[in-house]
Structures are given as C-alpha cells and as structure tokens.
Design a protein around this motif. Structure first.
Motif, PDB file in Angstrom:
ATOM      1  N   GLU A  26      -9.711  20.042 -16.175  1.00  0.00           N
ATOM      2  CA  GLU A  26      -9.145  20.908 -15.374  1.00  0.00           C
ATOM      3  C   GLU A  26     -10.441  20.012 -13.879  1.00  0.00           C
ATOM      4  N   VAL A  27     -11.276  18.881 -14.285  1.00  0.00           N
ATOM      5  CA  VAL A  27     -11.557  18.717 -12.927  1.00  0.00           C
ATOM      6  C   VAL A  27     -10.180  17.363 -12.800  1.00  0.00           C
ATOM      7  N   LEU A  28      -9.039  16.942 -13.362  1.00  0.00           N
ATOM      8  CA  LEU A  28      -8.143  15.918 -12.733  1.00  0.00           C
ATOM      9  C   LEU A  28      -7.555  16.979 -11.960  1.00  0.00           C
ATOM     10  N   GLU A  29      -6.855  18.656 -12.291  1.00  0.00           N
ATOM     11  CA  GLU A  29      -6.328  19.418 -11.403  1.00  0.00           C
ATOM     12  C   GLU A  29      -6.634  19.664 -10.386  1.00  0.00           C
ATOM     13  N   GLN A  30      -8.135  19.509 -10.306  1.00  0.00           N
ATOM     14  CA  GLN A  30      -8.907  19.772  -9.140  1.00  0.00           C
ATOM     15  C   GLN A  30      -8.350  18.453  -8.309  1.00  0.00           C
ATOM     16  N   THR A  31      -8.162  17.802  -8.360  1.00  0.00           N
ATOM     17  CA  THR A  31      -8.192  16.735  -7.899  1.00  0.00           C
ATOM     18  C   THR A  31      -6.485  16.299  -7.728  1.00  0.00           C
ATOM     19  N   ILE A  32      -5.632  16.617  -8.157  1.00  0.00           N
ATOM     20  CA  ILE A  32      -4.020  16.999  -7.700  1.00  0.00           C
ATOM     21  C   ILE A  32      -3.974  18.230  -6.713  1.00  0.00           C
ATOM     22  N   ALA A  33      -4.577  19.179  -6.618  1.00  0.00           N
ATOM     23  CA  ALA A  33      -4.190  20.512  -6.069  1.00  0.00           C
ATOM     24  C   ALA A  33      -3.540  20.810  -4.822  1.00  0.00           C
ATOM     25  N   GLY A  34      -2.215  21.578  -4.757  1.00  0.00           N
ATOM     26  CA  GLY A  34      -1.777  21.093  -3.475  1.00  0.00           C
ATOM     27  C   GLY A  34      -1.357  19.763  -2.869  1.00  0.00           C
ATOM     28  N   ARG A  35      -1.326  18.575  -3.396  1.00  0.00           N
ATOM     29  CA  ARG A  35      -0.830  17.542  -3.180  1.00  0.00           C
ATOM     30  C   ARG A  35       0.718  16.879  -4.452  1.00  0.00           C
ATOM     31  N   GLU A  36       1.789  17.572  -3.931  1.00  0.00           N
ATOM     32  CA  GLU A  36       2.967  17.071  -4.059  1.00  0.00           C
ATOM     33  C   GLU A  36       3.118  15.605  -4.219  1.00  0.00           C
ATOM     34  N   GLY A  37       3.442  14.918  -5.770  1.00  0.00           N
ATOM     35  CA  GLY A  37       3.576  13.441  -6.396  1.00  0.00           C
ATOM     36  C   GLY A  37       2.328  13.043  -6.350  1.00  0.00           C
ATOM     37  N   MET A  38       1.662  14.143  -7.170  1.00  0.00           N
ATOM     38  CA  MET A  38       0.236  13.312  -7.687  1.00  0.00           C
ATOM     39  C   MET A  38       0.417  13.921  -9.265  1.00  0.00           C
ATOM     40  N   LEU A  39       0.260  13.121  -9.921  1.00  0.00           N
ATOM     41  CA  LEU A  39       0.052  13.777 -11.435  1.00  0.00           C
ATOM     42  C   LEU A  39      -1.220  13.800 -12.013  1.00  0.00           C
TER      43      LEU A  39
ATOM     44  N   THR B  10       1.234  -1.064   0.013  1.00  0.00           N
ATOM     45  CA  THR B  10       0.105  -0.212  -0.161  1.00  0.00           C
ATOM     46  C   THR B  10       0.721   1.394  -0.458  1.00  0.00           C
ATOM     47  N   ALA B  11       2.266   1.041  -0.294  1.00  0.00           N
ATOM     48  CA  ALA B  11       3.281   2.248   0.113  1.00  0.00           C
ATOM     49  C   ALA B  11       4.035   2.370  -1.177  1.00  0.00           C
ATOM     50  N   GLY B  12       4.968   3.214  -1.792  1.00  0.00           N
ATOM     51  CA  GLY B  12       6.282   2.580  -2.279  1.00  0.00           C
ATOM     52  C   GLY B  12       5.726   2.715  -3.682  1.00  0.00           C
ATOM     53  N   ASN B  13       4.843   2.483  -3.848  1.00  0.00           N
ATOM     54  CA  ASN B  13       4.351   2.132  -5.571  1.00  0.00           C
ATOM     55  C   ASN B  13       4.452   3.308  -6.188  1.00  0.00           C
ATOM     56  N   THR B  14       4.206   2.885  -7.695  1.00  0.00           N
ATOM     57  CA  THR B  14       3.836   4.203  -8.730  1.00  0.00           C
ATOM     58  C   THR B  14       2.312   4.134  -9.264  1.00  0.00           C
ATOM     59  N   ILE B  15       0.778   4.759  -8.964  1.00  0.00           N
ATOM     60  CA  ILE B  15      -0.076   4.037  -8.892  1.00  0.00           C
ATOM     61  C   ILE B  15      -0.918   5.076 -10.366  1.00  0.00           C
ATOM     62  N   LEU B  16      -1.668   4.442 -11.224  1.00  0.00           N
ATOM     63  CA  LEU B  16      -2.289   5.193 -12.026  1.00  0.00           C
ATOM     64  C   LEU B  16      -3.505   4.403 -11.871  1.00  0.00           C
ATOM     65  N   ILE B  17      -4.457   5.675 -11.207  1.00  0.00           N
ATOM     66  CA  ILE B  17      -6.071   5.235 -11.736  1.00  0.00           C
ATOM     67  C   ILE B  17      -6.918   6.010 -12.483  1.00  0.00           C
ATOM     68  N   THR B  18      -7.244   5.227 -13.347  1.00  0.00           N
ATOM     69  CA  THR B  18      -8.030   6.210 -14.346  1.00  0.00           C
ATOM     70  C   THR B  18      -9.690   6.663 -14.001  1.00  0.00           C
ATOM     71  N   GLY B  19     -10.202   7.748 -14.495  1.00  0.00           N
ATOM     72  CA  GLY B  19     -11.485   7.730 -13.593  1.00  0.00           C
ATOM     73  C   GLY B  19     -10.647   8.512 -12.070  1.00  0.00           C
ATOM     74  N   GLY B  20      -9.576   9.212 -12.230  1.00  0.00           N
ATOM     75  CA  GLY B  20      -9.297   9.426 -11.083  1.00  0.00           C
ATOM     76  C   GLY B  20      -9.654  11.589 -10.824  1.00  0.00           C
ATOM     77  N   GLY B  21     -10.997  11.942 -12.154  1.00  0.00           N
ATOM     78  CA  GLY B  21     -11.057  13.259 -11.625  1.00  0.00           C
ATOM     79  C   GLY B  21     -12.088  13.638 -10.471  1.00  0.00           C
TER      80      GLY B  21
END
Length: 247
Positions: free
Chosen positions: A40-53, A3-14
C-alpha cells in the motif's frame, strides 16, 4: 554515476529517504522500481508517476531476494543501478539479558539484505554500462548512538563492506556510499518531529546536488553529517558520542 537514463531499483522505497530519492531520480528521467514489504505504501509512492513501478520484497528472506532479482532481470534487463536503502532501527537495553529478536532482525535487514541483493545482481551489473551500487549507511556508522547499538553496528559493517566492494569492482561497477545524518523521517517513531534533525526535503536537495557532481563522490555526505563522519579524524569523537547520546 549518471543521473538520467538509468533503470534504478530502490529498496525501502515506500517512505522517507527511499521515497524521496525515487521521486527525484524519476523526475530526472530514470525508470525507477521501488521495493518494500508494504504494497500500500509503495502504491502511494508511484501514484501518478509513469515509469515508476513497485514490487513487494522482504529483505529478511534470502529466497525471496534471489527470486525477485531473477524476475527483475527478466522483466527489466536494462536495470543498472541498485540503491540499498531499506533499513530498520530498534532501541535496545544492553544492561540485562534480553530477547535478541530485534538485534537479529536488524542485522538481517540492514546488512545481510544489501549483501544478498547485491550478490544476486552483481553478475548482471558487471556486464552493464554505467552500473552503480549505492549503499545507504548512516552518520551513526562513525559515531554510534548507544541506545541503538545493533543498528549502528550494522551500518558500520555496511560501510566497511562498501569499501571492499568498491575496491573489488573498480573499473566495472561504481560503488557509492550515502551516509545520512539524523533526518526527519519515521525510521523511529517520532523522529520526523525531532529537534536537531535535518529536514527531509533539505537533505534530499543537498544529496541530489552531490549526486549531480562529476565525478560522483564515492561518499555522498551532506554538510550536516560531517561532524559525525570525521569525528575521529578531527579529534572530537568523545564530544560527538555525548552529543549523539543526548538524542
């Protein structure tokens, strides 16, 4: 699945379940990449979260999926977890001839999309340590809601595909199915306020607890979805069909 130390791709992440899974996995110390159509909704998801793209991706476009996968692997060679969460639900009237656009769009997004994206990444994942594919299906894969027949069929098909994927990848890539009950999101207009549906925060809390179990369950099933998941086995399928139809 670790549950930690991964690089994770999540579709429908907005939005909805995808957005909340992204936030929770990010908080556990993962690099998280959210994908979807609407920047625009993806940008809302990652706003303020370093390490989220965030990356834009149309799950209906096979060429876009192939190109996106290639770019992801070039930019993030540590990618080791895919959560196929993107999906759409449309109401359909089967009592008359109709335009099949919504049915076809549902199959492409909910079934072919995950198949195509997994296919594009699987050679890489097979070489990665701690690799995992998580397919998000639905309690409606097991007891269909008649008003959304193609959605339910697509999720039932994804459930079956996941079983085969798990068997073929045994010992190479962990394959997990996450089957939510009705959750208060905007999968359908107005669903976020619907009576009898599980609150999103409660669903995510219980889901993350299950992801944290060792070993991770092959099926992530919150308590509320058990009525649907085991309806046929437990002898209350006809009752479940009627209850689901009421929604």
């Amino acid at each position: 699945m670790k549950t930690a130390g991964n690089t994770i791709l999540i579709t429908g992440g907005g939005s909805g379940i995808g957005r909340e899974l992204a936030a929770r996995f990010h908080a556990l110390g993962n690099t998280v990449i959210v994908a979807g159509r609407r920047k625009e909704v993806l940008e809302q998801t990652i706003a303020g979260r370093e390490g989220m793209l965030a990356i834009t991706l149309d799950m209906e476009d096979p060429e876009a999926i192939t190109a996106c996968a290639g770019q992801l692997l070039a930019d993030y060679p540590s990618l080791n977890v895919l959560i196929n969460n993107a999906g759409i639900m449309r109401r359909e009237d089967l009592t008359r001839t109709r335009d099949l656009h919504n049915a076809e769009k549902t199959i492409v997004t909910n079934l072919l999309g995950p198949i195509r994206l997994t296919n594009a990444l699987i050679d890489h994942f097979a070489r990665q340590p701690d690799a995992a594919v998580v397919n998000v299906t639905s309690g409606l894969a097991f007891v269909p809601l008649s008003g959304t027949p193609t959605y339910c069929a697509s999720k039932a098909a994804l459930h079956s595909y996941t079983l085969s994927l798990r068997e073929q990848l045994k010992g190479k890539v962990e394959v997990i199915e996450l089957a939510p009950p009705g959750v208060r999101t905007e999968l359908e207009p107005g669903q976020s306020n619907r009576e009898g549906f599980m609150a999103l925060d409660e669903f995510i809390e219980e889901t993350m607890t299950l992801f944290g179990e060792k070993p991770t369950p092959a099926e992530i099933l919150v308590q509320q979805v058990g009525f649907l998941r085991w309806a046929e086995r437990n002898g209350h399928f006809d009752q479940a069909i009627e209850i689901v139809a009421a929604h």
